[in-house]
Write a protein that holds these residues in place. Structure first.
Motif, PDB file in Angstrom:
ATOM      1  N   VAL A   1       7.722   5.012  11.635  1.00 27.06           N
ATOM      2  CA  VAL A   1       9.096   5.122  11.116  1.00 27.06           C
ATOM      3  C   VAL A   1       9.254   4.280   9.858  1.00 27.06           C
ATOM      4  O   VAL A   1       9.890   4.701   8.878  1.00 27.06           O
ATOM      5  N   TYR A   2       8.680   3.081   9.868  1.00 34.08           N
ATOM      6  CA  TYR A   2       8.767   2.218   8.685  1.00 34.08           C
ATOM      7  C   TYR A   2       8.056   2.847   7.491  1.00 34.08           C
ATOM      8  O   TYR A   2       8.564   2.807   6.355  1.00 34.08           O
ATOM      9  N   LEU A   3       6.903   3.447   7.728  1.00 28.86           N
ATOM     10  CA  LEU A   3       6.172   4.089   6.633  1.00 28.86           C
ATOM     11  C   LEU A   3       6.943   5.275   6.073  1.00 28.86           C
ATOM     12  O   LEU A   3       6.877   5.556   4.876  1.00 28.86           O
TER      13      LEU A   3
ATOM     14  N   LEU B   1       0.823  -1.207   0.000  1.00 31.27           N
ATOM     15  CA  LEU B   1       0.000   0.000   0.000  1.00 31.27           C
ATOM     16  C   LEU B   1       0.858   1.258   0.000  1.00 31.27           C
ATOM     17  O   LEU B   1       0.600   2.203  -0.752  1.00 31.27           O
ATOM     18  N   ALA B   2       1.889   1.271   0.849  1.00 34.61           N
ATOM     19  CA  ALA B   2       2.731   2.460   0.956  1.00 34.61           C
ATOM     20  C   ALA B   2       3.478   2.729  -0.347  1.00 34.61           C
ATOM     21  O   ALA B   2       3.552   3.872  -0.814  1.00 34.61           O
ATOM     22  N   ILE B   3       4.041   1.682  -0.940  1.00 36.30           N
ATOM     23  CA  ILE B   3       4.810   1.869  -2.180  1.00 36.30           C
ATOM     24  C   ILE B   3       3.903   2.320  -3.313  1.00 36.30           C
ATOM     25  O   ILE B   3       4.191   3.298  -4.018  1.00 36.30           O
ATOM     26  N   PHE B   4       2.778   1.628  -3.501  1.00 37.08           N
ATOM     27  CA  PHE B   4       1.948   1.898  -4.667  1.00 37.08           C
ATOM     28  C   PHE B   4       1.116   3.174  -4.515  1.00 37.08           C
ATOM     29  O   PHE B   4       0.880   3.866  -5.509  1.00 37.08           O
ATOM     30  N   LEU B   5       0.678   3.504  -3.310  1.00 31.77           N
ATOM     31  CA  LEU B   5      -0.097   4.732  -3.138  1.00 31.77           C
ATOM     32  C   LEU B   5       0.745   5.971  -3.404  1.00 31.77           C
ATOM     33  O   LEU B   5       0.325   6.893  -4.109  1.00 31.77           O
ATOM     34  N   THR B   6       1.954   6.000  -2.835  1.00 33.92           N
ATOM     35  CA  THR B   6       2.788   7.192  -3.025  1.00 33.92           C
ATOM     36  C   THR B   6       3.305   7.283  -4.454  1.00 33.92           C
ATOM     37  O   THR B   6       3.313   8.371  -5.051  1.00 33.92           O
TER      38      THR B   6
ATOM     39  N   TRP C   1       3.050  12.001   4.022  1.00 35.98           N
ATOM     40  CA  TRP C   1       2.225  12.128   5.219  1.00 35.98           C
ATOM     41  C   TRP C   1       0.798  11.638   4.968  1.00 35.98           C
ATOM     42  O   TRP C   1       0.252  10.861   5.759  1.00 35.98           O
ATOM     43  N   ALA C   2       0.201  12.080   3.876  1.00 34.66           N
ATOM     44  CA  ALA C   2      -1.196  11.722   3.612  1.00 34.66           C
ATOM     45  C   ALA C   2      -1.362  10.216   3.408  1.00 34.66           C
ATOM     46  O   ALA C   2      -2.248   9.590   4.009  1.00 34.66           O
ATOM     47  N   ASN C   3      -0.513   9.632   2.571  1.00 34.93           N
ATOM     48  CA  ASN C   3      -0.634   8.192   2.314  1.00 34.93           C
ATOM     49  C   ASN C   3      -0.219   7.377   3.532  1.00 34.93           C
ATOM     50  O   ASN C   3      -0.789   6.320   3.803  1.00 34.93           O
ATOM     51  N   GLY C   4       0.787   7.845   4.268  1.00 35.68           N
ATOM     52  CA  GLY C   4       1.213   7.129   5.470  1.00 35.68           C
ATOM     53  C   GLY C   4       0.129   7.072   6.523  1.00 35.68           C
ATOM     54  O   GLY C   4      -0.054   6.048   7.192  1.00 35.68           O
ATOM     55  N   LEU C   5      -0.627   8.159   6.673  1.00 36.10           N
ATOM     56  CA  LEU C   5      -1.705   8.175   7.661  1.00 36.10           C
ATOM     57  C   LEU C   5      -2.797   7.168   7.312  1.00 36.10           C
ATOM     58  O   LEU C   5      -3.316   6.463   8.189  1.00 36.10           O
ATOM     59  N   VAL C   6      -3.137   7.077   6.036  1.00 34.25           N
ATOM     60  CA  VAL C   6      -4.142   6.094   5.606  1.00 34.25           C
ATOM     61  C   VAL C   6      -3.673   4.675   5.906  1.00 34.25           C
ATOM     62  O   VAL C   6      -4.437   3.834   6.409  1.00 34.25           O
ATOM     63  N   VAL C   7      -2.406   4.391   5.631  1.00 29.50           N
ATOM     64  CA  VAL C   7      -1.880   3.038   5.842  1.00 29.50           C
ATOM     65  C   VAL C   7      -1.815   2.708   7.328  1.00 29.50           C
ATOM     66  O   VAL C   7      -2.100   1.571   7.735  1.00 29.50           O
ATOM     67  N   ILE C   8      -1.457   3.673   8.168  1.00 30.05           N
ATOM     68  CA  ILE C   8      -1.412   3.426   9.613  1.00 30.05           C
ATOM     69  C   ILE C   8      -2.791   3.046  10.135  1.00 30.05           C
ATOM     70  O   ILE C   8      -2.947   2.080  10.893  1.00 30.05           O
TER      71      ILE C   8
ATOM     72  N   LEU D   1      -3.658  -0.697  11.727  1.00 35.22           N
ATOM     73  CA  LEU D   1      -4.121  -0.884  13.099  1.00 35.22           C
ATOM     74  C   LEU D   1      -5.510  -1.521  13.128  1.00 35.22           C
ATOM     75  O   LEU D   1      -5.794  -2.363  13.999  1.00 35.22           O
ATOM     76  N   LEU D   2      -6.385  -1.143  12.203  1.00 38.20           N
ATOM     77  CA  LEU D   2      -7.693  -1.798  12.130  1.00 38.20           C
ATOM     78  C   LEU D   2      -7.544  -3.280  11.806  1.00 38.20           C
ATOM     79  O   LEU D   2      -8.236  -4.132  12.397  1.00 38.20           O
ATOM     80  N   SER D   3      -6.642  -3.615  10.894  1.00 31.73           N
ATOM     81  CA  SER D   3      -6.395  -5.025  10.563  1.00 31.73           C
ATOM     82  C   SER D   3      -5.842  -5.778  11.756  1.00 31.73           C
ATOM     83  O   SER D   3      -6.204  -6.931  12.009  1.00 31.73           O
ATOM     84  N   LEU D   4      -4.949  -5.129  12.507  1.00 34.10           N
ATOM     85  CA  LEU D   4      -4.345  -5.780  13.668  1.00 34.10           C
ATOM     86  C   LEU D   4      -5.394  -6.110  14.726  1.00 34.10           C
ATOM     87  O   LEU D   4      -5.392  -7.204  15.298  1.00 34.10           O
TER      88      LEU D   4
END
Length: 200
Positions: free
Chosen positions: A93-95, A17-22, A54-61, A65-68
């Motif tokens: 940090v990873y994102l 998600l992070a790679i392809f969204l950004t 920032w925008a894409n990272g927030l969506v992925v976070i 967390l919802l998946s977790l």
């Protein structure tokens, strides 16, 4: 086995998600001509690039967390032993590092098909060789050293230590520092590529 597979799938989904969204955000703005609109605004390339991170990272976070909580702990029943706050910090940090990687890949190509052909092999290597599916210790020493330059290797180790073994910050700070250093290197290179793309 379901414990490790569930956590590894979350890590894989975060990465893809992070790679392809950004990367797609950068390319879509170029293809639709939005870059020209952004250039007339009083914004610097640094601000444009970090807005995407920032925008894409927030969506992925939020999605991670919802998946977790809903899938891994709720549906699958995996016990979470560690601190969710520490995991969220490490995830941020990873994102930072993996979204910078996606931006860098997005500036290397000129179309979405080219981006897919470049990003999929990168993601597959990250997924297969980062230690989530195959133990890192069973790989050749040269490959182990090469994979230390990939942020997913350190995030897999960090996630398993925090979520399964209740590791504290004092135990996982080397992985966090490594992800931060790799992300900073990606960001510096991505910013130089992003500036060249805007100049063109």
């Amino acid at each position: 086995q379901s414990w490790f597979v569930a956590i590894n799938q979350i890590i894989n989904n975060i990465s893809v998600l992070a790679i392809f969204l950004t990367g797609a955000a950068v390319l879509r703005e170029r293809e639709h001509g939005n870059i020209e609109h952004l250039l007339v605004m009083p914004l610097r390339p640094f601000e444009l690039m970090f807005a995407k991170i920032w925008a894409n990272g927030l969506v992925v976070i939020v999605a991670a967390l919802l998946s977790l909580f809903l899938i891994v702990r709720g549906a699958v029943g995996v016990p979470i032993a560690g601190s969710i706050a520490l995991f969220s910090f490490g995830l941020g940090v990873y994102l930072f590092s993996v979204t910078a990687l996606g931006t860098m890949l997005g500036t290397m190509v000129r179309s979405m098909p080219q981006f897919g052909l470049l990003a999929f092999p990168v993601f597959i290597v990250m997924s297969l060789l980062s230690g989530g599916q195959t133990p890192l210790e069973s790989m050749p020493v040269v490959l182990q050293k090469i994979m230390q330059l990939v942020p997913s290797t350190h995030f897999v180790s960090f996630s398993q230590a925090v979520l399964f073994r209740n590791a504290s910050f004092e135990m996982v700070w080397p992985q966090i520092l490594a992800m931060l250093a790799i992300g900073s290197a990606y960001t510096v290179y991505s910013l130089s590529r992003f500036r060249k793309m805007l100049a063109q």
